[in-house]
Design a protein around this motif. Structure first.
Motif, PDB file in Angstrom:
ATOM      1  N   VAL A  29       0.830  -1.207   0.000  1.00 58.46           N
ATOM      2  CA  VAL A  29       0.000   0.000   0.000  1.00 58.46           C
ATOM      3  C   VAL A  29       0.864   1.257   0.000  1.00 58.46           C
ATOM      4  CG1 VAL A  29      -1.757   1.282   1.283  1.00 58.46           C
ATOM      5  CG2 VAL A  29      -1.882  -1.229   1.143  1.00 58.46           C
ATOM      6  N   PHE A  30       1.964   1.261   0.754  1.00 56.13           N
ATOM      7  CA  PHE A  30       2.751   2.483   0.962  1.00 56.13           C
ATOM      8  C   PHE A  30       4.152   2.377   0.375  1.00 56.13           C
ATOM      9  CE2 PHE A  30      -0.195   2.098   4.588  1.00 56.13           C
ATOM     10  CZ  PHE A  30      -0.918   3.267   4.422  1.00 56.13           C
ATOM     11  N   TRP A  31       4.316   1.592  -0.716  1.00 57.47           N
ATOM     12  CA  TRP A  31       5.665   1.411  -1.223  1.00 57.47           C
ATOM     13  C   TRP A  31       6.236   2.711  -1.785  1.00 57.47           C
ATOM     14  CZ3 TRP A  31       7.139   2.051  -6.337  1.00 57.47           C
ATOM     15  CH2 TRP A  31       6.117   2.209  -7.266  1.00 57.47           C
ATOM     16  N   LEU A  32       5.391   3.544  -2.351  1.00 49.65           N
ATOM     17  CA  LEU A  32       5.898   4.829  -2.848  1.00 49.65           C
ATOM     18  C   LEU A  32       6.380   5.704  -1.708  1.00 49.65           C
ATOM     19  CD1 LEU A  32       3.341   5.760  -5.645  1.00 49.65           C
ATOM     20  CD2 LEU A  32       5.776   5.277  -5.926  1.00 49.65           C
ATOM     21  N   GLU A  33       5.605   5.773  -0.628  1.00 47.94           N
ATOM     22  CA  GLU A  33       6.014   6.569   0.524  1.00 47.94           C
ATOM     23  C   GLU A  33       7.301   6.034   1.136  1.00 47.94           C
ATOM     24  OE1 GLU A  33       3.105   5.502  -0.143  1.00 47.94           O
ATOM     25  OE2 GLU A  33       1.667   7.146  -0.117  1.00 47.94           O
ATOM     26  N   LEU A  34       7.400   4.694   1.243  1.00 47.73           N
ATOM     27  CA  LEU A  34       8.615   4.106   1.803  1.00 47.73           C
ATOM     28  C   LEU A  34       9.825   4.391   0.921  1.00 47.73           C
ATOM     29  CD1 LEU A  34       7.182   0.645   2.960  1.00 47.73           C
ATOM     30  CD2 LEU A  34       7.800   2.580   4.406  1.00 47.73           C
ATOM     31  N   LEU A  35       9.620   4.314  -0.384  1.00 44.90           N
ATOM     32  CA  LEU A  35      10.735   4.583  -1.294  1.00 44.90           C
ATOM     33  C   LEU A  35      11.172   6.046  -1.211  1.00 44.90           C
ATOM     34  CD1 LEU A  35      12.613   3.448  -3.413  1.00 44.90           C
ATOM     35  CD2 LEU A  35      10.859   3.877  -5.146  1.00 44.90           C
ATOM     36  N   LEU A  36      10.223   6.958  -1.130  1.00 48.75           N
ATOM     37  CA  LEU A  36      10.567   8.378  -0.990  1.00 48.75           C
ATOM     38  C   LEU A  36      11.270   8.641   0.339  1.00 48.75           C
ATOM     39  CD1 LEU A  36       7.330  10.048  -2.414  1.00 48.75           C
ATOM     40  CD2 LEU A  36       9.606  10.004  -3.471  1.00 48.75           C
ATOM     41  N   LEU A  37      10.822   7.968   1.405  1.00 55.00           N
ATOM     42  CA  LEU A  37      11.468   8.131   2.698  1.00 55.00           C
ATOM     43  C   LEU A  37      12.903   7.617   2.666  1.00 55.00           C
ATOM     44  CD1 LEU A  37      11.133   8.954   5.680  1.00 55.00           C
ATOM     45  CD2 LEU A  37      10.311   6.625   6.133  1.00 55.00           C
ATOM     46  N   TYR A  38      13.085   6.480   2.026  1.00 52.82           N
ATOM     47  CA  TYR A  38      14.437   5.934   1.911  1.00 52.82           C
ATOM     48  C   TYR A  38      15.338   6.878   1.118  1.00 52.82           C
ATOM     49  CZ  TYR A  38      18.225   2.846   0.454  1.00 52.82           C
ATOM     50  OH  TYR A  38      19.463   2.308   0.201  1.00 52.82           O
ATOM     51  N   ARG A  39      14.806   7.418  -0.001  1.00 53.78           N
ATOM     52  CA  ARG A  39      15.615   8.346  -0.809  1.00 53.78           C
ATOM     53  C   ARG A  39      15.964   9.601  -0.021  1.00 53.78           C
ATOM     54  NH1 ARG A  39      15.096   8.927  -6.418  1.00 53.78           N
ATOM     55  NH2 ARG A  39      14.168  10.986  -6.096  1.00 53.78           N
ATOM     56  N   SER A  40      15.032  10.072   0.809  1.00 54.77           N
ATOM     57  CA  SER A  40      15.326  11.283   1.566  1.00 54.77           C
ATOM     58  C   SER A  40      16.399  11.065   2.618  1.00 54.77           C
ATOM     59  CB  SER A  40      14.044  11.795   2.227  1.00 54.77           C
ATOM     60  OG  SER A  40      13.586  10.870   3.213  1.00 54.77           O
ATOM     61  N   TRP A  41      16.513   9.824   3.121  1.00 54.42           N
ATOM     62  CA  TRP A  41      17.521   9.532   4.132  1.00 54.42           C
ATOM     63  C   TRP A  41      18.857   9.129   3.524  1.00 54.42           C
ATOM     64  CZ3 TRP A  41      14.222   6.190   8.037  1.00 54.42           C
ATOM     65  CH2 TRP A  41      13.369   7.039   8.740  1.00 54.42           C
ATOM     66  N   PHE A  42      18.801   8.295   2.515  1.00 50.56           N
ATOM     67  CA  PHE A  42      20.033   7.697   2.020  1.00 50.56           C
ATOM     68  C   PHE A  42      20.358   8.085   0.572  1.00 50.56           C
ATOM     69  CE2 PHE A  42      18.121   4.717   5.078  1.00 50.56           C
ATOM     70  CZ  PHE A  42      19.120   4.695   6.039  1.00 50.56           C
ATOM     71  N   GLY A  43      19.487   8.843  -0.102  1.00 47.58           N
ATOM     72  CA  GLY A  43      19.745   9.215  -1.486  1.00 47.58           C
ATOM     73  C   GLY A  43      20.839  10.269  -1.618  1.00 47.58           C
ATOM     74  N   THR A  44      21.445  10.333  -2.774  1.00 47.26           N
ATOM     75  CA  THR A  44      22.529  11.275  -3.060  1.00 47.26           C
ATOM     76  C   THR A  44      21.990  12.454  -3.864  1.00 47.26           C
ATOM     77  OG1 THR A  44      24.135   9.475  -3.082  1.00 47.26           O
ATOM     78  CG2 THR A  44      24.794  11.549  -4.123  1.00 47.26           C
ATOM     79  N   ASP A  45      22.291  13.646  -3.404  1.00 42.11           N
ATOM     80  CA  ASP A  45      21.896  14.858  -4.118  1.00 42.11           C
ATOM     81  C   ASP A  45      22.795  15.017  -5.335  1.00 42.11           C
ATOM     82  OD1 ASP A  45      21.154  17.343  -5.008  1.00 42.11           O
ATOM     83  OD2 ASP A  45      20.865  18.122  -2.982  1.00 42.11           O
ATOM     84  N   GLU A  46      22.220  14.912  -6.534  1.00 36.20           N
ATOM     85  CA  GLU A  46      23.010  14.926  -7.760  1.00 36.20           C
ATOM     86  C   GLU A  46      23.663  16.284  -8.032  1.00 36.20           C
ATOM     87  OE1 GLU A  46      20.856  13.333 -11.081  1.00 36.20           O
ATOM     88  OE2 GLU A  46      19.843  11.813  -9.836  1.00 36.20           O
ATOM     89  N   ARG A  47      23.231  17.341  -7.363  1.00 37.18           N
ATOM     90  CA  ARG A  47      23.857  18.640  -7.562  1.00 37.18           C
ATOM     91  C   ARG A  47      25.298  18.653  -7.071  1.00 37.18           C
ATOM     92  NH1 ARG A  47      19.532  22.367  -4.569  1.00 37.18           N
ATOM     93  NH2 ARG A  47      19.774  20.618  -3.124  1.00 37.18           N
ATOM     94  N   HIS A  48      25.624  17.705  -6.174  1.00 32.15           N
ATOM     95  CA  HIS A  48      26.978  17.643  -5.631  1.00 32.15           C
ATOM     96  C   HIS A  48      27.887  16.742  -6.452  1.00 32.15           C
ATOM     97  CE1 HIS A  48      24.783  18.483  -1.566  1.00 32.15           C
ATOM     98  NE2 HIS A  48      24.909  19.581  -2.309  1.00 32.15           N
ATOM     99  N   THR A  49      27.345  16.037  -7.421  1.00 33.26           N
ATOM    100  CA  THR A  49      28.142  15.059  -8.171  1.00 33.26           C
ATOM    101  C   THR A  49      28.235  15.379  -9.649  1.00 33.26           C
ATOM    102  OG1 THR A  49      26.196  13.656  -8.474  1.00 33.26           O
ATOM    103  CG2 THR A  49      27.582  13.233  -6.531  1.00 33.26           C
TER     104      THR A  49
END
Length: 610
Positions: A393-413
Motif C-alpha cells: 500500500v505504501f511502497w511509494l512513501e517508503l521509497l521516498l522516505l528511503y531516498r530522503s535519508w540515504f539518497g545522493t543529491d546529484e547537484r553535488h556530483t
C-alpha cells in the motif's frame, strides 16, 4: 514301540479308545472312529476304504501282520442299522490286502466300516466313515467333471516344469484287467470355463496318462480334473480326482529370508509414559516341503510371550505373493518407562533356508517448546503479512522516505544547470498544463530548477543548438505524452531524440514519460513507441492528480533527482530562479512570436536533427 503305537492311534481316532471286557474273547482295543480317514465317493464310481491301522508302516505293516498270524476282518454298520454285520464279498465288493474295494459304490454303501486285526491273543479295531454322494450333491463347475474328494495340491515354479499324475492311478492299475486311460480337464482360476484336453498351447502336453507342464505360467494356474477309466471283469469303472496347480517363484531364486525394515541399530525417539509401536517388515520366501516361516520380536533375548509383562504385545500380518510372504510384525509398548530405553529390541525372521535379525533401541525424545514455537511462528507470520500489506500500500512513501535519508543529491556530483527539461506539444492545452501545473509544483513546491525552451531561450539563437544545449545541461528530460506530441519534424521530436541519445550514450540523463492524455500506440512515432517499452510512465489522471499528495506526484518524485536541502534553501533557490527569469523576460518578449512560429514550422529544423 507300544507307547508309540498308542500315541499314533490316539491321534488318528481323536483320543477315543475302549477295551472289550468279554472274557471269552482276546483283549481287543477299540480305537473308535478315525476322523482323518473318512472317505467320500460318488454314486456309480469306483471307491475303496483303507484300514487306518496300516496308514503308518512303522506301526502296523500288513505283510508283517500276516506273517505273525493276524487276520484282517471287515465289518460294517450301515446307516439306519444298530448291529455290525460281516461284509458279504462279491464281484462288486472285494478285499485286496488292507483295502475294501467297492466297484462301483452305491448310495446304500454309506455307513461305518470297521477293520479288525486279531489273532488268538490280541485284537485291535478301528472304524472308518464312508459316504457315497449322489451326483447332485457333488461339487460341480460348468462343464467340469464331478468330484467327491478334496483336491490335492501341486506347486510348480514359474518358468519351470512338472509332470502331473492322477491321484490313485496306481491303485486302479492293480485292480484293472488292462492299462487304465485318463482324461484331463482344466478349469481356469475364476471357474468360468472348463476345457478338456488338448488345451491349445505348447507348454501343456498329455504324455500317456500323465499331464506334462513344460513351462509354468500364471495363466496355467487353476484346477485340473483327471478321470481314470479301467476295465475289470468285463465291466467299465471310473473315478475322478482333482489337482489344484499353483505357481510359485522359481526354486533357483534366492530363498533366504530378509528384513526390509528397520535398519540394524536404528534408534527410535520416544517419550516416557506414552505408547510406541515398533514395526518390522520382512520377506519370507516359500520353500517346497518346508513351508514353516516365522517373524517375531524379542526383548532382551526373550519373546513377548515369555516376558510376562502386559505392557508388551505383538501383532502379525502377512501378504501372499505366490506363496512368498511379506510379513509385518508390530511390537506395541504401552506406557514406556525409563528402563525401556536400556533394553535391546530385536526383530527376527526365519525359514528352512536360514534366519536374519536386526536390533533397534529407544531414546528419550527431546521435547520442543511447541507452544512457544507455535506462538513465535504465528507472530512472525502476522508481522510478515503486515509488512507485505504496508509495502504493497505504501511502497511509494517508503521509497521516498528511503531516498530522503540515504539518497545522493546529484547537484553535488555533476555540473548540470537544470534539474528538469520539459518537452511537450506546442498547443494551448498541453502548454497550459506545463506552465501552470507542472512548472508551478516543480519549482515552487518541490524546489527543482526547471528549463522550458519557450521561456528560458535567448533571442537570436538557433533552435537546434539551443535545444541540444538545454537537454545536455539537464538531469532529467520530462516528456509530456499526448496525442499531438512528436509529430515528424517538430521540435518535440528533436528534444526526445536528444534525450534518448544522451541517455543511451552517457547515462547522465534520464528520460521520464508523463502521460497527459491516453494515446494509441500506433499513432506514436517510432522513438516514442520504443521509449514507452523501456522507460517509466507516470499517468496524469485529471482532478485525482492535482493534490500534491496524490499518487502522480509521488511517482514523479521517485523519478526526479533527490532533494535533501531544507525548505529555506529550496525557497531561496526558487526565488533566485524566479528573479533571473524576470530579468530576462523583458528582453525576450519581442522574440516570443518568432519562437512560437519557429516551433510550429518543422521545415526550419535542420535535417540532421530530424
Amino acid at each position: 514301540m507300544a507307547s508309540f503305537i498308542l500315541l499314533f492311534l490316539l491321534a488318528v481316532t481323536g483320543g477315543a479308545v475302549s477295551q472289550s471286557n468279554d472274557s471269552t474273547e482276546p483283549m481287543c482295543y477299540d480305537w473308535g472312529e478315525s476322523s482323518q480317514a473318512a472317505v467320500l465317493v460318488l454314486d456309480g464310481e469306483a471307491g475303496w476304504v483303507s484300514c487306518p491301522l496300516f496308514s503308518h508302516p512303522a506301526v502296523y505293516n500288513y505283510t508283517t501282520a500276516q506273517s505273525a498270524g493276524h487276520d484282517l476282518v471287515w465289518y460294517r454298520l450301515l446307516d439306519g442299522h444298530d448291529l455290525e454285520q460281516p461284509i458279504p464279498y462279491s464281484a462288486r465288493v472285494s478285499r485286496e490286502r488292507e483295502r475294501l474295494w467297492l466297484q462301483p459304490a452305491v448310495v446304500n454303501d454309506t455307513g461305518q466300516y470297521i477293520c479288525m486285526l486279531r489273532n488268538k491273543s490280541s485284537c485291535s479295531r478301528i472304524a472308518v466313515r464312508l459316504q457315497v454322494l449322489l451326483r447332485d450333491q457333488a461339487v460341480r463347475s460348468a462343464g467340469c467333471p464331478q468330484v467327491a474328494m478334496a483336491a490335492t495340491e501341486a506347486l510348480i515354479g514359474f518358468q519351470q516344469g512338472k509332470t502331473l499324475t492322477c491321484p490313485n492311478l496306481q491303485d486302479a492299475s492293480k485292480m484293472a484287467d488292462s492299462d487304465p486311460t485318463v482324461n484331463w480337464t482344466y478349469v481356469n482360476q475364476d471357474m468360468s470355463r472348463c476345457d478338456p484336453y488338448p488345451f491349445w498351447d505348447n507348454h501343456r502336453e498329455q504324455v500317456r496318462t500323465d499331464l506334462q507342464i513344460h513351462n509354468m505360467l500364471i495363466p496355467y494356474e487353476g484346477l485340473y480334473f483327471c478321470t481314470v477309466w479301467y476295465r475289470r471283469r468285463g465291466g467299465s469303472l471310473s473315478f475322478t480326482r482333482s489337482i489344484k496347480v499353483s505357481g510359485i517363484y522359481p526354486t533357483t531364486l534366492p530363498k533366504d529370508p530378509i528384513i526390509l525394515h528397520p535398519t540394524n541399530g536404528k534408534v527410535f525417539p520416544v517419550r516416557t509414559n506414552s505408547d510406541v509401536h515398533l514395526t518390522c517388515r520382512g520377506q519370507l520366501p516359500f520353500i517346497i516341503d518346508k513351508p514353516e516361516r516365522e517373524i517375531w520380536w524379542t526383548v532382551d533375548g526373550k519373546r513377548v510371550e515369555q516376558l510376562n509383562d502386559g505392557r508388551f504385545s505383538q501383532t502379525n500380518s502377512t501378504t501372499d505373493d505366490h506363496r512368498d510372504l511379506t510379513a509385518v510384525t508390530i511390537l506395541k509398548i504401552t506406557d514406556v518407562q525409563s528402563e525401556d530405553l536400556q533394553r535391546n529390541f530385536t526383530c527376527s525372521v526365519k525359514n528352512a533356508r536360514g534366519s536374519m535379525a536386526r536390533w533397534v533401541q529407544l531414546e528419550e525424545e527431546v521435547s520442543l517448546p511447541s507452544v512457544e514455537l507455535g506462538c513465535g511462528l504465528g507472530v512472525t507470520l502476522v508481522l510478515m503479512l503486515l509488512l507485505f500489506v504496508v509495502y504493497h500500500v505504501f511502497w511509494l512513501e517508503l521509497l521516498l522516505l528511503y531516498r530522503s535519508w540515504f539518497g545522493t543529491d546529484e547537484r553535488h556530483t555533476d555540473d548540470k544547470e537544470f534539474d528538469v527539461y520539459i518537452s511537450y506539444a506546442r498547443n494551448s492545452e498541453e502548454e497550459q498544463f506545463v506552465l501552470s501545473t507542472l512548472r508551478g509544483v516543480l519549482e515552487n513546491e518541490l524546489g527543482y530548477s526547471v528549463c522550458i525552451f519557450d521561456r528560458d531561450s535567448l533571442p537570436g539563437g538557433t533552435i537546434t543548438d539551443e535545444t541540444l544545449s538545454f537537454v545536455a545541461r539537464s538531469r532529467r528530460l520530462l516528456v509530456v505524452v499526448s496525442p499531438g506530441y512528436a509529430s515528424r519534424g517538430s521540435q518535440a521530436l528533436l528534444e526526445l531524440k536528444a534525450g534518448i541519445d544522451s541517455m543511451a550514450l552517457g547515462g547522465h540523463l534520464r528520460v521520464i514519460l508523463v502521460q497527459y492524455r491516453p494515446v494509441q500506440r500506433q499513432s506514436l512515432v517510432r522513438e516514442l513507441r520504443r521509449a514507452r517499452v523501456a522507460l517509466a510512465l507516470v499517468r496524469w489522471k485529471g482532478d485525482k492528480s492535482k493534490e500534491l499528495t496524490s499518487r502522480f506526484w509521488k511517482q514523479l518524485r521517485v523519478e526526479l533527482p533527490v532533494r535533501r536541502a531544507g525548505r529555506e534553501q529550496q525557497e531561496g533557490s526558487s526565488k533566485e530562479a524566479a528573479l533571473m527569469r524576470l530579468v530576462s523576460q523583458n528582453s525576450t518578449n519581442s522574440q516570443t512570436g518568432l519562437i512560437s512560429n519557429t516551433t510550429k514550422t518543422p521545415q526550419n529544423i535542420p535535417n540532421s536533427a530530424a
